[in-house]
Design a protein around this motif. Structure first.
Motif, PDB file in Angstrom:
ATOM      1  N   TRP A   1     -60.061 -63.740  12.232  1.00 18.03           N
ATOM      2  CA  TRP A   1     -60.039 -62.309  11.889  1.00 18.03           C
ATOM      3  C   TRP A   1     -59.099 -61.489  12.749  1.00 18.03           C
ATOM      4  O   TRP A   1     -59.149 -60.265  12.738  1.00 18.03           O
ATOM      5  CB  TRP A   1     -61.458 -61.721  12.006  1.00 18.03           C
ATOM      6  N   ARG A   2     -58.260 -62.117  13.541  1.00 20.14           N
ATOM      7  CA  ARG A   2     -57.336 -61.327  14.352  1.00 20.14           C
ATOM      8  C   ARG A   2     -56.351 -60.600  13.444  1.00 20.14           C
ATOM      9  O   ARG A   2     -55.912 -61.138  12.431  1.00 20.14           O
ATOM     10  CB  ARG A   2     -56.593 -62.220  15.340  1.00 20.14           C
ATOM     11  N   GLY A   3     -56.027 -59.382  13.876  1.00 17.22           N
ATOM     12  CA  GLY A   3     -55.231 -58.484  13.037  1.00 17.22           C
ATOM     13  C   GLY A   3     -54.048 -59.160  12.370  1.00 17.22           C
ATOM     14  O   GLY A   3     -53.893 -59.104  11.143  1.00 17.22           O
ATOM     15  N   ALA A   4     -53.224 -59.825  13.155  1.00 16.34           N
ATOM     16  CA  ALA A   4     -52.009 -60.386  12.585  1.00 16.34           C
ATOM     17  C   ALA A   4     -52.328 -61.429  11.524  1.00 16.34           C
ATOM     18  O   ALA A   4     -51.636 -61.544  10.517  1.00 16.34           O
ATOM     19  CB  ALA A   4     -51.173 -61.018  13.692  1.00 16.34           C
TER      20      ALA A   4
ATOM     21  N   GLN B   1     -54.644 -61.441   9.454  1.00 13.14           N
ATOM     22  CA  GLN B   1     -55.141 -60.873   8.202  1.00 13.14           C
ATOM     23  C   GLN B   1     -54.046 -60.647   7.181  1.00 13.14           C
ATOM     24  O   GLN B   1     -54.308 -60.435   6.008  1.00 13.14           O
ATOM     25  CB  GLN B   1     -55.883 -59.556   8.474  1.00 13.14           C
TER      26      GLN B   1
ATOM     27  N   LEU C   1     -49.535 -65.531  18.782  1.00  8.64           N
ATOM     28  CA  LEU C   1     -50.314 -65.181  17.605  1.00  8.64           C
ATOM     29  C   LEU C   1     -49.425 -65.134  16.358  1.00  8.64           C
ATOM     30  O   LEU C   1     -49.782 -65.645  15.299  1.00  8.64           O
ATOM     31  CB  LEU C   1     -50.986 -63.830  17.830  1.00  8.64           C
TER      32      LEU C   1
ATOM     33  N   SER D   1     -60.488 -67.149  16.190  1.00  7.45           N
ATOM     34  CA  SER D   1     -61.105 -66.399  15.110  1.00  7.45           C
ATOM     35  C   SER D   1     -60.088 -66.151  14.023  1.00  7.45           C
ATOM     36  O   SER D   1     -58.941 -65.818  14.308  1.00  7.45           O
ATOM     37  CB  SER D   1     -61.623 -65.058  15.628  1.00  7.45           C
TER      38      SER D   1
ATOM     39  N   ASN E   1     -56.876 -65.156  21.084  1.00  6.12           N
ATOM     40  CA  ASN E   1     -56.140 -63.971  21.482  1.00  6.12           C
ATOM     41  C   ASN E   1     -55.165 -64.355  22.593  1.00  6.12           C
ATOM     42  O   ASN E   1     -55.570 -64.676  23.699  1.00  6.12           O
ATOM     43  CB  ASN E   1     -57.124 -62.912  21.971  1.00  6.12           C
ATOM     44  N   PRO E   2     -53.869 -64.325  22.299  1.00  2.00           N
ATOM     45  CA  PRO E   2     -52.899 -64.802  23.280  1.00  2.00           C
ATOM     46  C   PRO E   2     -52.849 -63.914  24.511  1.00  2.00           C
ATOM     47  O   PRO E   2     -52.382 -64.344  25.571  1.00  2.00           O
ATOM     48  CB  PRO E   2     -51.580 -64.755  22.525  1.00  2.00           C
ATOM     49  N   GLU E   3     -53.318 -62.686  24.364  1.00  2.00           N
ATOM     50  CA  GLU E   3     -53.252 -61.797  25.520  1.00  2.00           C
ATOM     51  C   GLU E   3     -54.451 -61.957  26.432  1.00  2.00           C
ATOM     52  O   GLU E   3     -54.513 -61.376  27.506  1.00  2.00           O
ATOM     53  CB  GLU E   3     -53.165 -60.343  25.040  1.00  2.00           C
TER      54      GLU E   3
END
Ligand code: SF4
Lengths: 898, 1056
Positions: A275-278, A280, A406, A273, A448-450
């Motif tokens: 839209w992941r925080g980092a 952005q 990420l 996605s 999401n790597p986690e």
């Protein structure tokens, strides 16, 4: 080497690897990409891979270069509008043609020849999957010896896509043995086998409801996850092995959280996605670089958990920005001054203080006050490169060698963006193009790597054809439509014929449809013991549609009805359930009533202590008079609502802007002539707009801003006219005043405008930007003009009586005040004079404060509050204080019934 | 006119049209490519049902291949099919090929952005006019029609596009609107406008001059008003038209004295001349023209903006699809792919859609249009029932085959069918839908097992809320004693008592829906209803409070809210103690049991999307458990599901606007968009919805509410009008948009314009249209019922809605009351169960259903499923046990990019075959170096290194075999290992692993580097042993760049 080859077997497939042992060597399960990889390595054809964004940029450059050498190419109008999306779409067409055997040359068909002309232009196109396939295929033509012994096909050979079918033929010609996978053995006995028989032959045998084949229907995806997790948890750890969850949606985050809450392994499918925080940070950095200035984007950057500049500096700037959103506001300047002072202090003893300080400042400035570029004209390619590079650097630094996937993706995306800008060769870059490019570089692989699969026997695949061998228990998660689409070809029959003549055979839609249908049935056929199909009726609030396989199963499931249908919501209604061979047990949750509204609260001593030494303001008085609780929480206990909530809305921004303009044009002394004032307002309007009310420049406020542009100058001109007509002179604007009163009441206030009459003395004018005059008029008429009363009382602390006051309603250009006041133009008959209002206000304050000091607080918006009002309140709380209160959720005053 | 191959089917409610289409499709797939079929329906759900039934039918009849191929056919709503067509032709249309649909919520914002220049340009004038027309006055519920003029601009644009009007068409519409609007006003005052103002001003001043010492209560507001007016006029402000209207209604009490009475009377007299005021005319004309101008300009800007970005709204999808169909080249290509068209619910087509269907009909072999003119109810959404009716008639007239009529109901009981025929017959006949073609011919249902007639009338008594409480109680009692309401169960094919899920309550407004739903929930009855207020439900508030605090740790209000949500005592004041504490932040965190979990989540927020974060919070065990303890869990989960959906929609709207998607953005969007609560899809809930929403659905028992509602023509909002006779073959001909502004704000009665508009020819037409539409809507309502219809009217007031059935005879349909128990429709009467419904003024405490929840289980910390060799670390150190210098360092000139060099050398080692001709080997090595852009190394040097390695290894294991790049997989415990071994030597005693590492360092650093790779190789060894059950006894690091081969081994065991 022995390979299992399936079209959907790139990525996770089941079983994990060929053979029945604990492991295998010289054998693998591969999909089309995996097979090409193997062949490339063996043939020595590996090469560097570029980001898809770079390919698109290169193709866009090719298309542009082909424009002058083509006659009205079909893509020209689209390309002019949206070069990126057009290049991307055409590249997909081109890739499909190449994969199908097109050589890239002209074939006498106009649209394809347009593409051929682009193909011939510079720059070179980094190879994509079809190019690699073509290269491998060319090498295979010489029939090299391969170290592959056999390939077993998951799909029937005639269902392979034409390019893959050709590849397999070629590989076979090189001496590799091609085998068909042995079909799953048909069993008989339970419902699952009956369903399989039906899928195979179309013959229906009534289902018995033995649980071997079940569809679970859930109202929501949440409940569906609950049901599946319960079912899995009801089995043993050993039962997890051989259980495969088919999740076509590609993201199992929600389900995994439900599984992990029960100690089960996570499936770990994460969707890519953008839209992941980092990620952005990249679009935000660009968003903050377009004009008009986007204060919210910058605020978002500054408030990231790991902001691009030092956290403390970021926090300070964020606070300033939230208060006065704009570039160069007084708060902003103040914040910078403080930051500089801090730096100076921090590096006071540092040997190269200057350099250290300058380094930081430059960096902070780059992130916060870089250039602003026009969205339509675009930003210079170089500026874009710099922004991207800055983001890349942030990612690398934040990662600090931890190899966080990420952050590495961010760094990779940033560098791909730089490369794409280089290859594209366009300068400047309009906003739309940049946004498209950013989206592209972000879209690639940001999972999401986690979120990973955890150890245990449970497995998950994404595609029904990724199951290539027997599965004990199949769970089809998210069994909803529309399923895989059969694409429509962009080519007309004539074009297809021309292509076919040129050796490029596209797959007919009917073959695609057959393959898709086969894959659905395949998953069910591979199941040995049981199959559970789980369908949510709502997914994200939208009603779902049925899965194509459900259409096929309809004849059997319809007949069986509730025997094979189970509703997940039943879990909520009972303690024990039997579902597909397992017993699910639940426990009843004791009912707790959600928090309820309550008028009367007891204050702890710590709260009471905070009453001491308070200073009230006009605003805090207003809050207090309306609701003691609101005053207590917001003013006394300072309960913060967070940065984002602080950004003023458009109306408030307009007010702030008008105030600041008034502050600048109404200088102390005799009032200038109205026209003069109007000119002055026009002169400062735009710079102040950008400084303190930048959000109003966003296009969606065009109407409001247009109104303000005419209204603010007119309003201040009218005010000037009125002041002159009344013989008033300006004492000052934005004057800070402080005064002490009886009972330890201490009041602090900033007065919008203080005026003086040669004979009658001081007067106070409060400027208001409101939609309607009604509220302020009513206040005056009812004797509740608390702000005016307060300002009047502190305007001249030395005076015996409060100064008279009036509201100037900027939007309506009306100066309204009590009858007879020197500052009133439109006179309102007041039920209570301002002086009396002030007295009553002081009394009211005392009563509420005393009540608080005794440890009680009242939320006056609640019906039963009036029973607890202190005796003798001069100012009774308003009718509906909660209407504009930000604490309604805390007070639970507006609560939707369930 | 070429004869189009269209056949029309008129299908009355419940007459089995889907079965009919399914049957047709089964025949069609025999004679044509299944992919060529196009079937449009009104909703996604209907499309889903149609494709499901069609495919199931084919599978059942053994046509599996055709069924599979039907997946490639086009089934969907008109919009989705048009959208698909536009997507396929975006480049031919010269648009961005993105072809994305703008989410409904995003339209307003997008429009504002795109049209800002047009808005900015016209805003000063429109704002000024809107001001005198009272647009900015506070709005009351009664005048909802008056909206922000920007909304009107948007609506004008929407109508323009839906009716095929361009800028010139808008100009024409402006002229027509002005002309027709001015005709509503009396002839203008002949003198000067200022004279009218002057007279009024003087009258106001005069009246204010004769105030009595003590003013009566009646007089007060009037005088107050006069004062304000005078002050404004002294300031030189213009008097607004609502104020003119108000002044025409001022009054006082007798005791205020004759002087004031006279004074006010002259004010009234002077003010009531506002209709003839020349400025009213010029203001309204100016407003109409400017707003149309603005719309024309905004239209271009908006279309351009969307076209650049490949965005489409619903109307664009259709308008552009029509462009495709009308362009010869594009149409030809499309024609190759579609051959047979089915249109369902044809009666609700807009002119644009009719144009599309007609154009499609020209392209394909045959079209079937199925619909029911009696059920056309979407006039407010651009549908044109007159036109669809004309099309039906027109097709029928030219068709060779007679129009088919499906008139047998498979849905409703006989009584219902008979009642519908009797009640609606005259009204429909008057509409041009003669009973001969439109009445039900009968029903396929039987009356077996029904003890009661299908009708009941529940008279609702008391104030509005009590009426609904009574209704709710009635419903609850009906299924509590379901035996009194036996229904026929379709699935079980038998009669059984009524259940909650069998009941639907139809409402006229969202407000009514909310009332019914609330009343039912209060009684503990599950309801399936879509309603407002998603973000105000406690469960969503709880999740969002957590979300806000994760996104912004300075939001302590969010923490305080959480503290409240998490206390077991609903009135606990622990939160207040925390807020009051010295260290507020710490205390609040301590008061929130999930604060630690939230802090942890904040750490990972960079890896989450906003929607992911919502998910993560919802399923946080403590959060979901808390929500579960509040009971009625299923309904709460529905809301949370909608919240998840909202978060995803937010993300995709960011994609279409190119904006970043951030947590703060989601919070903001939730506050501004006010999303709705979804309806539950559970079968055991009472359905509550609007009449419009009930279209196409059916239930055993249907309750009809809102029977007192009065049909209201749409006069003062933009509407599409058509001139001349309707030509369905040219549906967009002669169309224009009428917009009459309402200049009096909340003054809605007795201003002249109201009456004039209503009695004008256009007004009369609008009124007729409204009445007819209401008739059809009522028909839709009644025909939803399978077994029972319950009329639920209020006891007080006229039942205006039923009066639309009157025709020339008032009271055509009469509901029984009192002791009577027959429902009358014209000459026919029908038995009905009649009961008055009332409840006392006590609000019963609401019933909460507890939930069964999951057992608490031990959370297990599980390692990753996949062990990656490259990520392998171990505590056991490795040591180098053997060093072999195979040859010299790889010579290179200049400085190659080490990464590319490594890849290239590795690739050569992987592909090289020592048994091949040197020339071929050389050529391949060269090509590899070229591809990796490595020019500093000679191919031959690399090949020499290959040979040296080969020679050495062959020396080690003369009978062994070397495998290059061979895959290995193994299950180790409950983990998986997979990898590709660079070089695997298989010899008599087992395996040896050789890994190439492109390490260029100096000799003294080799060891350290080599042992670092130990764990990775060790894992390979483990995997090999598991896979092949043979030992793997040697691990080598081969460093081709330095020409070294190092053997490593795990230390504790010494040399393996
Ligand atoms: S919500 Fe109402 S009761 Fe609560 S603090 Fe605000 S005004 Fe007072």
């Amino acid at each position: 080497m022995d390979l299992i080859f399936g079209l959907a077997c790139d990525g996770r497939a089941y079983p994990d690897f060929p053979g029945l042992g604990a492991g295998v060597v010289h054998a693998a399960v591969v999909g089309p990409t995996g097979l090409i990889d193997v062949l490339e390595v063996q043939l020595g054809l590996t090469g560097p891979r570029g980001a898809e964004a770079v390919r698109i940029a290169a193709y866009a450059a090719k298309l542009r270069a082909a424009l002058p050498v083509s006659v009205n190419p079909f893509y020209a109008p689209s390309f002019a509008r949206d070069p990126w999306a057009t290049a991307k779409a055409l590249l997909a067409w081109r890739d499909e043609l190449i994969a199908a055997g097109w050589g890239g040359g002209e074939i006498g068909s106009p649209r394809i020849d347009d593409l051929a002309r682009a193909e011939a232009q510079a720059p070179p196109l980094p190879p994509g999957a079809p190019d690699r396939l073509r290269a491998v295929s060319a090498d295979l033509a010489d029939r090299p010896s391969l170290s592959i012994r056999s390939i077993t096909l998951v799909e029937p050979r005639d269902l392979l896509t034409p390019p893959n079918r050709r590849l397999i033929d070629q590989v076979e010609a090189c001496g590799v043995e091609i085998q068909a996978a042995s079909p799953p053995v048909a069993d008989s006995g339970n419902d699952l086998h009956r369903v399989q028989a039906f899928l195979r032959s179309g013959e229906t045998e009534p289902l018995q409801g033995d649980g071997a084949f079940m569809t679970v229907e859930a109202d929501t995806a949440l409940m569906a996850a609950e049901a599946l997790a319960e079912w899995l948890a009801a089995g043993s750890e050993e039962d997890l092995a051989g259980t495969v969850v088919l999740s076509a949606d590609g993201d199992t985050a929600l389900l995994d959280r439900a599984l992990q809450a029960r100690g089960l392994p996570a499936l770990g499918q994460s969707a890519a996605s953008p839209w992941r925080g980092a990620l952005q940070v990249l679009p935000l950095a660009f968003a903050a670089s377009w004009a008009p200035f986007n204060a919210k984007a910058l605020l978002d950057l500054l408030l990231l958990p790991r902001p691009p500049i030092e956290r403390r500096a970021a926090g300070k700037l964020a606070r300033a920005l939230a208060r006065e959103p704009g570039m160069g506001s007084p708060s902003w300047t103040r914040a910078w001054a403080e930051l500089e002072a801090n730096l100076a202090e921090r590096f006071a003893d540092h040997p190269s203080a200057e350099a250290e300080i300058a380094k930081r400042q430059t960096r902070w400035r780059e992130w916060t006050t870089g250039g602003l570029y026009s969205r339509t004209q675009g930003m210079p390619a170089d500026a874009a490169r710099r922004i991207a590079a800055r983001v890349g650097q942030w990612a690398v630094e934040t990662d600090a060698g931890q190899s966080d996937p990420l952050l590495l993706t961010v760094a990779g995306a940033a560098s791909a963006l730089v490369k794409a800008i280089d290859v594209l060769g366009q300068d400047p870059l309009p906003a739309l193009l940049v946004e498209r490019m950013i989206e592209q570089v972000l879209a690639e692989g940001a999972q999401n790597p986690e979120h990973i699969a955890t150890a245990g026997g449970l497995r998950c695949v994404k595609h029904p054809a990724a199951i290539w061998g027997p599965v004990d228990r199949l769970v089809w998660w998210d069994f909803k439509g529309p399923g895989e689409r059969v694409p429509t070809t962009p080519w007309s029959l004539a074009e297809q014929a021309a292509l076919a003549t040129a050796g490029c055979a596209l797959e007919p839609a009917s073959s695609t449809a057959s393959r898709i249908s086969w894959s659905y049935a395949n998953a069910v056929h591979q199941a040995k013991d049981r199959a559970v199909l789980i369908r949510p009726a709502l997914a994200g609030g939208e009603e779902t549609v049925s899965h194509p396989l459900a259409h096929q199963l309809h004849p059997v499931t319809q007949e069986a009805g509730l025997k094979v249908r189970w509703s997940a919501e039943r879990l909520l209604d009972d303690a024990a359930h039997d579902l597909s061979g397992r017993r699910l047990t639940r426990e009843i949750a004791a009912i707790v009533t959600p928090p309820q509204a309550r008028a009367h609260w007891t204050l702890p001593a710590t709260a009471i202590a905070k009453l001491a030494g308070r200073k009230e303001s006009a605003t805090s008085f207003e809050r207090l008079a309306d609701c003691q609780m609101r005053w207590m929480l917001l003013d006394v206990l300072r309960l913060s609502r967070g940065r984002f909530a602080e950004i003023p809305g458009p109306d408030q921004l307009l007010g702030n802007l008008a105030h600041e303009i008034a502050n600048q044009v109404l200088r102390p002394g005799p009032v200038a002539d109205a026209e003069d004032v109007r000119r002055q307002v026009d002169a400062v309007f735009d710079s102040l707009l950008g400084a303190i009310a930048a959000p109003l420049q966003q296009p969606e406020f065009a109407g409001e801003l247009a109104a303000a542009r005419t209204r603010v100058p007119a309003a201040l001109a009218e005010l000037a006219r009125l002041l002159r007509a009344k013989g008033l002179e300006v004492v000052g604007t934005e004057l800070d005043r402080e005064a002490e009163f009886a009972d330890g009441l201490s009041v602090l206030g900033r007065l919008d405008l203080v005026v003086r009459h040669p004979t009658e003395g001081l007067g106070v004018i409060d400027l208001k930007w409101t939609k309607s005059a009604k509220r302020r008029r009513t206040e005056l008429a009812e004797g509740r003009a608390l702000q005016l009363a307060t300002y009047g009382a502190i305007a001249d602390p030395g005076a015996a009586t409060p100064a008279p006051g009036a509201y100037y309603l900027l939007n309506q250009r009306r100066l309204i005040g009590p009858v007879g006041a020197i500052v009133s133009d439109e006179e309102v008959e007041a039920a209570r004079s301002l002086a009396d209002t002030w007295n009553d206000l002081m009394g009211t304050w005392r009563l509420w404060r005393d009540l608080a000091a005794k440890g009680a607080a009242l939320g006056t918006g609640l019906p039963e509050a009036s029973d607890h009002f202190p005796e003798g309140l001069g100012i009774i709380p308003g009718q509906e204080p909660c209407q504009y209160c930000e604490l309604t959720s805390l007070c639970r005053v507006t609560q939707e019934a369930n | 006119m070429t004869a189009l191959k269209i056949n029309t089917v008129v299908a009355s409610a419940g007459a089995g049209k889907t079965t009919r289409i399914v049957g047709d499709i089964a025949r069609e797939v025999e004679i044509r490519q299944p992919e060529e079929i196009v079937a449009t329906t009104f909703t996604v759900k209907a499309a889903d049902e149609l494709i499901e039934r069609s495919r199931a039918n084919l599978f059942k009849s053994g046509k599996a291949e055709q069924a599979a191929r039907l997946l490639g056919a086009r089934f969907g709503t008109v919009n989705s099919i048009c959208g698909q067509i536009v997507g396929e032709h975006a480049i031919d249309l010269g648009r961005s090929p993105r072809a994305e649909v703008i989410p409904e919520d995003g339209v307003a914002r997008l429009f504002a952005i795109a049209a800002d220049t047009a808005i900015e340009m016209h805003a000063p004038q429109l704002n000024a006019l809107a001001e005198v027309m009272g647009f900015f006055e506070p709005k009351r519920a009664g005048d909802a029609e008056r909206s922000d003029w920007r909304t009107t601009v948007r609506r004008l644009i929407e109508l323009a596009r839906a009716n095929g009007l361009d800028a010139a068409g808008l100009k024409r519409s402006a002229d027509r609107s002005v002309e027709s609007f001015l005709a509503l006003l009396p002839p203008p005052f002949a003198g000067r406008a200022e004279d009218l103002d002057k007279v009024l001003n003087e009258a106001v001043a005069g009246a204010l001059g004769c105030l009595p010492p003590e003013l009566s209560k009646t007089g007060q507001p009037s005088i107050e008003h006069l004062r304000r007016i005078r002050a404004a006029s002294q300031r030189g402000e213009r008097l607004s038209w609502p104020d003119w209207a108000r002044l025409s209604k001022v009054a006082c009490a007798k005791k205020d004295g004759q002087a004031l009475t006279d004074g006010l009377e002259s004010v009234c007299r002077a003010a009531s001349r506002h209709p003839e005021h020349p400025r009213l005319r010029s203001d309204c004309e100016g407003f109409i023209r400017t707003i149309f101008d603005c719309a024309a300009q905004a239209l271009d800007a908006y279309q351009g903006y969307k076209s650049d970005r490949g965005l489409m709204d619903f109307i664009d999808q259709e308008a552009l699809a029509l462009d495709v169909l009308r362009d010869p080249a594009m149409a030809e290509r499309l024609g190759e792919r579609i051959g047979r068209v089915f249109v369902d619910e044809f009666q609700d087509s807009s002119p644009l859609q009719i144009a599309i269907f007609t154009a499609m009909a020209e392209l394909v072999d045959a079209s079937t249009w199925v619909g029911d003119p009696k059920q056309a109810i979407y006039g407010f959404r651009n549908a044109d029932s007159a036109l669809t009716q004309a099309a039906f008639d027109g097709v029928a007239a030219t068709a060779t085959e007679p129009q088919e009529v499906l008139a047998t109901s498979y849905r409703s009981r006989k009584g219902i069918i008979d009642f519908v025929n009797a009640a609606f017959g005259p009204a429909f006949t008057a509409m041009g839908l003669p009973a001969a073609d439109h009445a039900f011919s009968g029903t396929a249902r039987t009356e077996d097992g029904f003890a009661h007639a299908p009708f009941a009338v529940w008279w609702l008594d008391g104030k509005v809320d009590l009426q609904y409480a009574a209704l709710a109680a009635g419903i609850r009692d009906a299924f509590a004693d379901g035996a009194d309401w036996m229904i026929f169960d379709k699935e079980a094919k038998a009669n059984r008592p009524l259940r909650a899920g069998d009941v639907a309550v139809l409402c006229r407004s969202h407000a009514d829906i909310l009332r019914v739903a609330t009343a039912l929930s209060q009684l503990g009855v599950k309801v399936a209803v879509e309603r407002d207020g998603l973000s105000r439900t406690p469960h969503v508030e709880l999740v969002m409070a957590a979300f806000r605090w994760v996104a912004d740790p300075t939001d302590r209000l969010a923490l305080a809210e959480l503290a409240r949500f998490f206390s077991d005592d609903p009135k606990s004041d622990l939160w207040l103690q925390a807020v009051s504490a010295e260290d507020q932040d710490a205390a609040l965190q301590a008061a929130v049991p999930i604060s630690t979990a939230l802090n942890a989540l904040r750490e990972s927020v960079l890896s989450l999307t906003p929607a992911d974060l919502v998910d993560a919070l919802i399923v946080l065990p403590d959060v979901i458990r808390r929500i579960e303890t509040w009971g009625d869990v299923a309904a709460r989960l529905d809301d949370l599901e909608a919240l998840r959906g909202f978060a995803r929609t937010y993300e995709s709207s960011c994609a279409s606007s190119g904006a970043p998607a951030t947590p703060s953005g989601l919070v903001l969007a939730l506050a501004t968009d006010e999303p709705r609560r979804p309806k539950s899809l559970q079968s055991n809930a009472v359905k509550v919805m609007t009449y419009h929403g009930a279209k196409g659905l059916e239930w055993p028992l249907v309750v009809l509410t809102g029977l007192n509602r009065e049909p209201k023509p749409r006069l003062f909002e933009p509407v599409a009008e058509a001139d001349g006779a309707l030509d369905w073959r040219d549906p967009l001909a002669g169309r224009w948009i009428r917009y009459w502004p309402w200049p009096y704000a909340s003054q809605s009665k007795d201003v002249g314009l109201d009456e004039a508009a209503l009695t004008s020819p256009l007004g009369q037409q609008a009124a007729l249209r409204a009445r007819q539409e209401e008739t059809r809507l009522l028909y839709v309502g009644v025909t939803r019922a399978r077994d029972y219809v319950i009329f639920a009217p209020p006891t007080k007031g006229e039942l205006k809605w039923l009066q639309v059935l009157d025709g020339d005879q008032p009271g055509h349909v009469a509901l029984p009351s009192g002791a009577a128990n027959t429902l009358v429709a014209g000459a026919d009467s029908f038995p009905a169960r009649v009961s008055p419904m009332a409840v006392d003024d006590v609000v019963a405490p609401s019933v909460v259903r507890p939930a069964f929840v999951r057992l608490t289980r031990q959370i297990r910390d599980r390692p990753a499923l996949h062990r990656r060799p490259s990520g392998e670390t171990t505590t056991d150190p490795y040591v180098v046990v053997e060093r072999v210098q195979l040859g010299p360092r790889l010579p290179f000139v200049g400085t190659p990019d080490m990464l590319s060099l490594g890849e290239a050398v590795h690739a050569i080692f992987a592909a090289d075959r020592a048994d091949q001709e040197l020339a071929a080997r050389h050529q391949r090595a060269e090509a590899i170096l070229e591809r990796w852009g490595v020019h500093q190394v000679k191919a031959q040097d690399v090949l020499d290194a290959c040979d040296r390695l080969n020679a050495h290894l062959t020396g080690l294991w003369p009978t062994g075999r070397l495998h290059r790049e061979t895959p290995v997989f193994a299950r180790l415990g409950d983990q998986l290992v997979s990898g590709r071994i660079d070089l695997l030597a298989e010899h008599d005693a087992g395996f040896a692993v050789i890994d190439h590492k492109s390490f260029p360092g100096s000799r003294d650093t080799w060891d350290a580097r080599a042992v670092g790779y130990g764990p990775q190789l060790g894992l390979y060894a483990e995997a090999l042993e598991a896979a092949a059950t043979r030992p793997c006894d040697a691990l080598y690091i081969h460093m081709p760049i330095v020409g070294a081969l190092l053997r490593v081994a795990r230390q504790p065991g010494g040399a393996v």
